[in-house]
Write an enzyme that holds these catalytic residues in place. Structure first.
Site, PDB file in Angstrom:
ATOM      1  N   ASP A 143      16.738  15.902  39.383  1.00  0.00           N
ATOM      2  CA  ASP A 143      17.786  14.996  39.836  1.00  0.00           C
ATOM      3  C   ASP A 143      18.314  15.590  41.145  1.00  0.00           C
ATOM      4  O   ASP A 143      19.071  16.564  41.139  1.00  0.00           O
ATOM      5  CB  ASP A 143      18.876  14.920  38.760  1.00  0.00           C
ATOM      6  CG  ASP A 143      20.121  14.185  39.252  1.00  0.00           C
ATOM      7  OD1 ASP A 143      20.191  13.853  40.455  1.00  0.00           O
ATOM      8  OD2 ASP A 143      21.031  13.972  38.432  1.00  0.00           O
ATOM      9  N   HIS A 152      24.530  15.508  35.258  1.00  0.00           N
ATOM     10  CA  HIS A 152      25.264  14.240  35.413  1.00  0.00           C
ATOM     11  C   HIS A 152      24.821  13.307  34.280  1.00  0.00           C
ATOM     12  O   HIS A 152      23.677  13.400  33.805  1.00  0.00           O
ATOM     13  CB  HIS A 152      24.885  13.645  36.777  1.00  0.00           C
ATOM     14  CG  HIS A 152      25.658  12.435  37.186  1.00  0.00           C
ATOM     15  ND1 HIS A 152      25.380  11.179  36.696  1.00  0.00           N
ATOM     16  CD2 HIS A 152      26.683  12.283  38.058  1.00  0.00           C
ATOM     17  CE1 HIS A 152      26.203  10.299  37.259  1.00  0.00           C
ATOM     18  NE2 HIS A 152      27.011  10.940  38.089  1.00  0.00           N
ATOM     19  N   GLN A 159      22.458  15.490  44.524  1.00  0.00           N
ATOM     20  CA  GLN A 159      23.381  16.363  45.268  1.00  0.00           C
ATOM     21  C   GLN A 159      22.650  17.370  46.141  1.00  0.00           C
ATOM     22  O   GLN A 159      23.294  18.096  46.899  1.00  0.00           O
ATOM     23  CB  GLN A 159      24.311  17.105  44.302  1.00  0.00           C
ATOM     24  CG  GLN A 159      25.231  16.218  43.513  1.00  0.00           C
ATOM     25  CD  GLN A 159      26.237  15.470  44.390  1.00  0.00           C
ATOM     26  OE1 GLN A 159      26.501  15.843  45.532  1.00  0.00           O
ATOM     27  NE2 GLN A 159      26.783  14.393  43.866  1.00  0.00           N
ATOM     28  N   LYS A 184      24.589   9.113  48.958  1.00  0.00           N
ATOM     29  CA  LYS A 184      25.035  10.513  48.999  1.00  0.00           C
ATOM     30  C   LYS A 184      24.454  11.229  50.208  1.00  0.00           C
ATOM     31  O   LYS A 184      24.755  12.393  50.452  1.00  0.00           O
ATOM     32  CB  LYS A 184      24.616  11.214  47.717  1.00  0.00           C
ATOM     33  CG  LYS A 184      25.154  10.504  46.486  1.00  0.00           C
ATOM     34  CD  LYS A 184      25.454  11.423  45.383  1.00  0.00           C
ATOM     35  CE  LYS A 184      25.688  10.660  44.094  1.00  0.00           C
ATOM     36  NZ  LYS A 184      27.109  10.485  43.815  1.00  0.00           N
ATOM     37  N   CYS A 202      31.508  12.410  35.859  1.00  0.00           N
ATOM     38  CA  CYS A 202      30.326  11.898  35.136  1.00  0.00           C
ATOM     39  C   CYS A 202      29.460  13.049  34.632  1.00  0.00           C
ATOM     40  O   CYS A 202      28.224  12.981  34.671  1.00  0.00           O
ATOM     41  CB  CYS A 202      29.491  10.952  36.008  1.00  0.00           C
ATOM     42  SG  CYS A 202      30.328   9.440  36.396  1.00  0.00           S
TER      43      CYS A 202
HETATM   44  C1  LIG Z   1      23.789  14.976  40.230  1.00  0.00           C
HETATM   45  C2  LIG Z   1      23.909  13.488  40.188  1.00  0.00           C
HETATM   46  N1  LIG Z   1      22.979  12.764  39.554  1.00  0.00           N
HETATM   47  C3  LIG Z   1      23.009  11.434  39.501  1.00  0.00           C
HETATM   48  C4  LIG Z   1      24.023  10.735  40.090  1.00  0.00           C
HETATM   49  C5  LIG Z   1      24.037   9.233  39.992  1.00  0.00           C
HETATM   50  O1  LIG Z   1      23.836   8.693  41.254  1.00  0.00           O
HETATM   51  P1  LIG Z   1      23.935   7.096  41.458  1.00  0.00           P
HETATM   52  O2  LIG Z   1      25.248   6.692  40.869  1.00  0.00           O
HETATM   53  O3  LIG Z   1      23.864   6.937  42.931  1.00  0.00           O
HETATM   54  O4  LIG Z   1      22.766   6.500  40.748  1.00  0.00           O
HETATM   55  C6  LIG Z   1      25.036  11.416  40.751  1.00  0.00           C
HETATM   56  C7  LIG Z   1      26.191  10.704  41.342  1.00  0.00           C
HETATM   57  O5  LIG Z   1      27.288  11.211  41.378  1.00  0.00           O
HETATM   58  C8  LIG Z   1      24.962  12.829  40.814  1.00  0.00           C
HETATM   59  O6  LIG Z   1      25.906  13.539  41.450  1.00  0.00           O
END
Ligand SMILES: Cc1ncc(COP(=O)(O)O)c(C=O)c1O
Length: 422
Positions: free
Chosen positions: A216, A139, A219, A242, A380
């Protein structure tokens, strides 16, 4: 005065020990609404999951009975708010099995958690010629902060390749994990493809070279049991929204020895012990990294969400989602002209796809008219789209409240899309 806790979980389990998703649905008020005159089918939990009543109640309870600033007041309300806020931190600690609440830092979300590490750890540790190793399926939240940290330090960002099915190319990863690697920063689960990465093995491989690993977990945390001690990761980032909690709250787990050596990245109230005009001394962990008034109600809502998942049973939820994933994968694979994007052997409940000759945005728009919420676009994660030679995909993602009936509606909705474009 604590918020009412949800009742014991047996009502959520059927005679075979499986999750009763219909019963779970009843806890989510939003799922009862209609969209464009049709009962809502919510298949966008990977973007933001809906919140159960237990979370809404916990937030409401805080706002109604406890609201005050934390850590600073001698009055009863401030102390009660502090107890609730720090209780939420303990719930998070228990949920991911961290050793200590000193390792649990509240942030705005995954993005801020990774930026914290990139700024604080990266600012102190990265030098010209060093490398940060990510993958091609990250992401943007796990790409751009490292680009910025590399630009500031002269380090280089390198990305491990993928296989055609969307798994990590292990040989490619091993070839890039070298003497210059200072950090491995990778997704636990890909948001665009659903791929679950073999993170325990990758962590062991990095640690054998003395390289710390950031995961990270945005998910992964809603879909599987995450135990940071068992994983032996150094940093773990995730977002409340999430995992059935509110927006604007997230967590950075950090190994205490690393966090203790890292400088604060934002200055202000609460992160200091003393301040004079000339200099300041900093607070202990975790407060050193929590400048300013935190998102108190968000932390309390997040804790309620984690309690709720425990009530359902995290393994039971994961098994339910795997059944949905298997069913949806089988049915979508049979759909004429549909291509699944990301077919890793180990996947979380996320399905990306394209329909021949139809733009993903058109798929999303027509499904929306049918009351079906999916996500379309680059999710993203533009580098993984580029990897597949695509600008966008359609993505359906499942949570604890989805059922086979939702898959029926999705397949019927896709048939409608085909009709419109026939
Ligand atoms: C794998 C992953 N990392 C990071 C993020 C970013 O999360 P946030 O926008 O809640 O900071 C997301 C959000 O879609 C994600 O799916």
């Amino acid at each position: 005065m604590s918020a009412p806790k949800p009742r014991a979980g047996s009502e959520y389990v059927d005679a075979q020990g499986l999750l009763r998703a219909e019963r779970v649905r009843a806890d989510f008020p939003l799922l009862g609404r209609e969209v464009h005159g049709r009962p809502l089918v919510y298949l966008d939990s990977a973007a933001s999951a809906q919140q159960p009543r237990a979370v809404l109640d916990a937030i409401q309870h805080y706002a109604t009975h406890l609201h005050a600033n934390v850590h600073r007041g001698v009055h009863a309300l401030s102390q009660e708010a502090t107890t609730a806020f720090e209780g939420a931190r303990e719930t998070v600690r228990r949920f991911i099995n961290a050793r200590s609440t000193r390792e649990i830092i509240f942030t705005r979300g995954t993005t801020e958690a990774i930026n914290l590490v990139a700024n604080s750890w990266g600012g102190g540790q990265l030098r010209a010629g060093d490398e940060v190793l990510i993958t091609h399926l990250e992401h943007h939240a796990n790409i751009v902060p490292w680009q910025m940290a590399c630009a500031a330090s002269g380090a280089r960002l390198v990305a491990a390749p993928l296989t055609p099915s969307g798994e990590l190319d292990r040989d490619g990863f091993s070839a890039l994990l070298g003497p210059r690697t200072r950090l491995v920063a990778i997704a636990h689960v890909s948001n665009a493809l659903g791929t679950v990465l073999p993170v325990a093995e990758l962590i062991a491989q990095a640690h054998a070279r003395g390289v710390p690993v950031l995961l990270d977990g945005a998910q992964a945390i809603p879909h599987q049991v995450v135990d940071v001690r068992e994983l032996d990761c150094d940093f773990y980032a995730f977002s409340g929204h999430k995992v059935y909690g509110p927006t604007g709250i997230g967590v950075l787990y950090g190994r205490e020895s690393l966090l203790a050596a890292m400088p604060p990245w934002q200055g202000g109230g609460d992160m200091i012990l003393t301040v004079s005009i000339e200099r300041s001394t900093y607070n202990e962990l975790p407060y050193k990294f929590e400048a300013g008034t935190p998102n108190i109600s968000g932390a309390i809502g997040l804790a309620a969400a984690l309690d709720y998942l425990e009530l359902l049973g995290r393994e039971r939820v994961a098994a339910h989602e795997q059944r949905l994933l298997d069913e949806a994968t089988r049915r979508l694979a049979e759909f004429p002209g549909l291509s699944l994007i990301g077919t890793a052997a180990d996947k979380a409940a996320v399905i990306s796809f394209t329909l021949a000759g139809i733009h993903p945005h058109d798929i999303g728009t027509i499904l929306d008219r049918e009351g079906i919420a999916i996500r379309t676009g680059h999710h993203c994660a533009m580098p993984v789209m580029t990897w597949y030679g695509l600008a966008a995909t359609a993505r359906a993602s499942f949570g604890c409240y989805n059922t086979s009936a939702d898959i029926d509606r999705l397949v019927a909705g896709l048939a409608r899309v085909r009709e419109v474009f026939a």
